[in-house]
Scaffold this active site. Structure first.
Site, PDB file in Angstrom:
ATOM      1  N   ASP A 128      20.490  -8.625 -52.837  1.00 45.83           N
ATOM      2  CA  ASP A 128      19.326  -8.779 -51.953  1.00 45.83           C
ATOM      3  C   ASP A 128      18.024  -8.249 -52.567  1.00 45.83           C
ATOM      4  O   ASP A 128      16.963  -8.835 -52.377  1.00 45.83           O
ATOM      5  CB  ASP A 128      19.596  -8.186 -50.551  1.00 45.83           C
ATOM      6  CG  ASP A 128      20.095  -6.758 -50.599  1.00 45.83           C
ATOM      7  OD1 ASP A 128      20.256  -6.213 -51.710  1.00 45.83           O
ATOM      8  OD2 ASP A 128      20.328  -6.175 -49.528  1.00 45.83           O
ATOM      9  N   ARG A 177      28.799  -0.763 -51.431  1.00 47.59           N
ATOM     10  CA  ARG A 177      27.802   0.196 -50.932  1.00 47.59           C
ATOM     11  C   ARG A 177      27.662   0.135 -49.410  1.00 47.59           C
ATOM     12  O   ARG A 177      27.725   1.148 -48.734  1.00 47.59           O
ATOM     13  CB  ARG A 177      26.459  -0.073 -51.608  1.00 47.59           C
ATOM     14  CG  ARG A 177      25.398   0.922 -51.222  1.00 47.59           C
ATOM     15  CD  ARG A 177      24.113   0.635 -51.915  1.00 47.59           C
ATOM     16  NE  ARG A 177      24.157   1.009 -53.328  1.00 47.59           N
ATOM     17  CZ  ARG A 177      23.452   0.405 -54.277  1.00 47.59           C
ATOM     18  NH1 ARG A 177      22.687  -0.607 -53.983  1.00 47.59           N
ATOM     19  NH2 ARG A 177      23.522   0.807 -55.522  1.00 47.59           N
ATOM     20  N   ASP A 235      28.211  -9.228 -50.225  1.00 47.36           N
ATOM     21  CA  ASP A 235      27.506  -8.771 -49.019  1.00 47.36           C
ATOM     22  C   ASP A 235      26.197  -9.523 -48.776  1.00 47.36           C
ATOM     23  O   ASP A 235      25.281  -8.997 -48.160  1.00 47.36           O
ATOM     24  CB  ASP A 235      27.257  -7.260 -49.100  1.00 47.36           C
ATOM     25  CG  ASP A 235      26.317  -6.899 -50.242  1.00 47.36           C
ATOM     26  OD1 ASP A 235      26.111  -7.737 -51.151  1.00 47.36           O
ATOM     27  OD2 ASP A 235      25.775  -5.783 -50.237  1.00 47.36           O
ATOM     28  N   ARG A 255      17.140  -1.487 -62.640  1.00 50.09           N
ATOM     29  CA  ARG A 255      16.444  -1.446 -61.351  1.00 50.09           C
ATOM     30  C   ARG A 255      15.043  -0.944 -61.664  1.00 50.09           C
ATOM     31  O   ARG A 255      14.881   0.004 -62.428  1.00 50.09           O
ATOM     32  CB  ARG A 255      17.160  -0.504 -60.384  1.00 50.09           C
ATOM     33  CG  ARG A 255      18.650  -0.874 -60.179  1.00 50.09           C
ATOM     34  CD  ARG A 255      19.257  -0.036 -59.064  1.00 50.09           C
ATOM     35  NE  ARG A 255      20.713   0.054 -59.164  1.00 50.09           N
ATOM     36  CZ  ARG A 255      21.567  -0.812 -58.628  1.00 50.09           C
ATOM     37  NH1 ARG A 255      21.126  -1.854 -57.968  1.00 50.09           N
ATOM     38  NH2 ARG A 255      22.871  -0.632 -58.742  1.00 50.09           N
TER      39      ARG A 255
HETATM   40  O1  F6P Z   1      26.199  -3.429 -55.420  1.00 49.35           O
HETATM   41  C1  F6P Z   1      27.240  -3.330 -56.319  1.00 49.35           C
HETATM   42  C2  F6P Z   1      27.675  -1.895 -56.453  1.00 49.35           C
HETATM   43  O2  F6P Z   1      28.702  -1.831 -57.422  1.00 49.35           O
HETATM   44  C3  F6P Z   1      28.122  -1.218 -55.170  1.00 49.35           C
HETATM   45  O3  F6P Z   1      29.432  -1.547 -54.814  1.00 49.35           O
HETATM   46  C4  F6P Z   1      27.929   0.230 -55.525  1.00 49.35           C
HETATM   47  O4  F6P Z   1      27.698   1.016 -54.390  1.00 49.35           O
HETATM   48  C5  F6P Z   1      26.699   0.203 -56.388  1.00 49.35           C
HETATM   49  O5  F6P Z   1      26.606  -1.089 -56.930  1.00 49.35           O
HETATM   50  C6  F6P Z   1      26.708   1.228 -57.491  1.00 49.35           C
HETATM   51  O6  F6P Z   1      25.480   1.192 -58.147  1.00 49.35           O
HETATM   52  P1  F6P Z   1      25.226   1.876 -59.539  1.00 49.35           P
HETATM   53  O7  F6P Z   1      25.752   0.962 -60.602  1.00 49.35           O
HETATM   54  O8  F6P Z   1      23.756   2.012 -59.603  1.00 49.35           O
HETATM   55  O9  F6P Z   1      25.962   3.188 -59.567  1.00 49.35           O
END
Ligand code: F6P
Length: 353
Positions: free
Chosen positions: A106, A174, A132, A75
């Site tokens: 998104d 999420r 989603d 990210r």
């Molecule tokens: O968007 C995919 C997802 O796995 C969500 O279900 C979860 O909230 C989020 O990503 C977790 O993000 P990270 O890998 O940054 O902890």
């Protein structure tokens, strides 16, 4: 038709099983049509710094079955700035990259729109376990995540049955309860708690007591991460109020890894080809979607607006760009999607014990 010589492919945001199958499909289809492919590492971050490799056929061999993403993901805050976007554009100009296929959710599509607006054609492919993205029925990775979820919960159920316990299981998602809902139905959960639908905790607890009285030894409550840190407290309250021994489990990222299912591999293969076809036919700022089980495409800007409408995040001015008919169509579609989830939610209430 635009003469594409080289395209880039990247994965961004949370990884999802099936992303490798998309990378393979994009690469193979492009190469077989005389278009070179840069595999860009770590999403938009890699695009800004030029961290990429010109792929040949062999770079995507033996990856269709692998979880995660061989291109890695990241990210990037910098990419949200004009300076970051200009760095990405420069990388593409310097390396003669004519278009990008961006796989993700998104946030990934917002990046693709920003690049398209600066003259670089982009196509998005929905890849996230959460399913989603409102404009599409399906996002790559969700089937694998749901199947892993039911495998894990089935195991928890075995031990619940032996000890006559309740297990509250939190699954990922999420902002969306999709995984929780579908996996909940599939494991025969006594209750499903997701952010989309209101519930009364006391009624849920009452139901668990009735199930126990009826002779059920294993009680599974499936809750979605989108409710915040709710599950651990809930499991304590169930035990305190009912005397039923209760454990809490958070499946978290374990369901995001692993080898993709047939469904994810096939849809990934189809969507990868479609994305390259769209680029080669001169289209840009589109997202590949699935509607009525068919692959199609939609404008990314439209898809993002629809998404905000579904999630209740839309500011009224955003609809100014659309005709009354279009707005009605969007509202009807969102209502249909919600009704489908509600229907399944109610089915579970009717048939679960
Ligand atoms: O968007 C995919 C997802 O796995 C969500 O279900 C979860 O909230 C989020 O990503 C977790 O993000 P990270 O890998 O940054 O902890």
């Amino acid at each position: 038709m635009h003469n594409f010589r080289r395209i880039g492919v990247l994965t961004s945001g949370g990884d999802a099983p099936g992303m490798n199958a998309v990378i393979r499909s994009v690469t193979r289809y492009a190469l077989s049509h005389g278009v070179e492919v840069f595999g860009i590492y770590e999403g938009y971050k890699g695009l800004m710094s030029g961290n990429m490799k010109l792929f040949d056929e062999r770079d995507v061999s033996n990856i269709i079955n692998r979880g995660g993403t061989i291109l890695y993901s990241a990210r990037s805050e910098e990419f949200r700035t004009e300076e970051g976007l200009q760095k990405a554009i420069k990388t593409c100009r310097d390396n003669a990259i004519d278009g990008i296929v961006a796989i993700g959710g998104d946030g990934t599509f917002r990046g693709a729109t920003d690049l398209t607006a600066r003259g670089l054609p982009c196509i998005g492919i929905p890849g996230t376990i959460d399913n989603d993205i409102t404009a599409t029925e399906y996002t790559i990775g969700c089937d694998t995540a749901m199947n892993t979820t039911i495998e894990m919960v089935d195991r928890l159920r075995d031990t619940c049955e032996s000890h006559a316990r309740c297990n509250v299981v939190e699954v990922m998602g999420r902002h969306s309860g999709y995984i929780g809902l579908y996996a909940g139905v599939a494991v025969g959960a006594s209750a499903i708690l997701i952010p989309e639908f209101r519930f009364e905790e006391d009624k849920i607890i009452e139901k668990l007591v009735k199930s126990k009285e009826y002779g059920k030894r294993n009680l599974i409550v499936l809750i979605s991460e989108g409710l915040g840190n709710y599950g651990e407290g809930l499991s304590k309250r169930i035990e305190e109020k009912t005397g039923i021994e209760t454990r809490f489990a958070r499946l978290a990222h374990v369901v995001r890894g692993g080898s993709p299912t047939l469904r994810d591999r096939v849809i990934a293969s189809e969507m990868g080809v479609e994305a390259v076809k769209l680029l080669l036919s001169g289209k840009s700022n589109r997202v590949v979607c699935m509607r009525d089980s068919h692959i199609c495409d939609e404008g990314i800007t439209y898809a993002l607006t629809l998404d905000r409408m579904f999630k209740g995040k839309l500011s009224p001015e955003e609809l100014d760009a659309y005709s009354d008919d279009e707005v009605k169509k969007m509202r009807d579609y969102c209502a249909f999607k919600r009704a489908e989830m509600e229907r399944l939610y109610k089915i579970n209430m009717d048939i679960s014990k």
